[in-house]
Motif scaffolding. Structure first.
Motif: not given
Length: 74
Positions: A44-45, A47-49, A64, A67-68
């Motif tokens: 999860n972390a 995916l924001d990198d 992503r 997840r959304e």
């Protein structure tokens, strides 16, 4: 700065298909030496990198979207 080995391995695992229930969790434990809960926290972390997006845009964007979609269902 590039992704580390563990981050690359997580993305590689996410690109694979798994034959049945429990197969992915078994691969997470055996191949990465992680508990599934920790694996999903790291994923999860990741995916924001922005480095992950640059390294594997197809996989990161797919995850992503998943997840959304799950977030909007809640």
């Amino acid at each position: 700065m590039d992704l580390g080995r563990r981050e690359r391995d997580i993305l590689a695992l996410e690109r694979r298909g798994f034959p049945g229930p429990g197969a992915k969790e078994r691969a997470i434990r055996e191949e990465l030496g992680l508990a599934p809960v920790r694996y999903y926290q790291l994923l999860n972390a990741l995916l924001d990198d922005p480095r992950a997006l640059a390294a594997d845009p197809v996989t990161v964007n797919r995850l992503r979207r998943v997840r959304e979609s799950r977030r909007s269902e809640r």
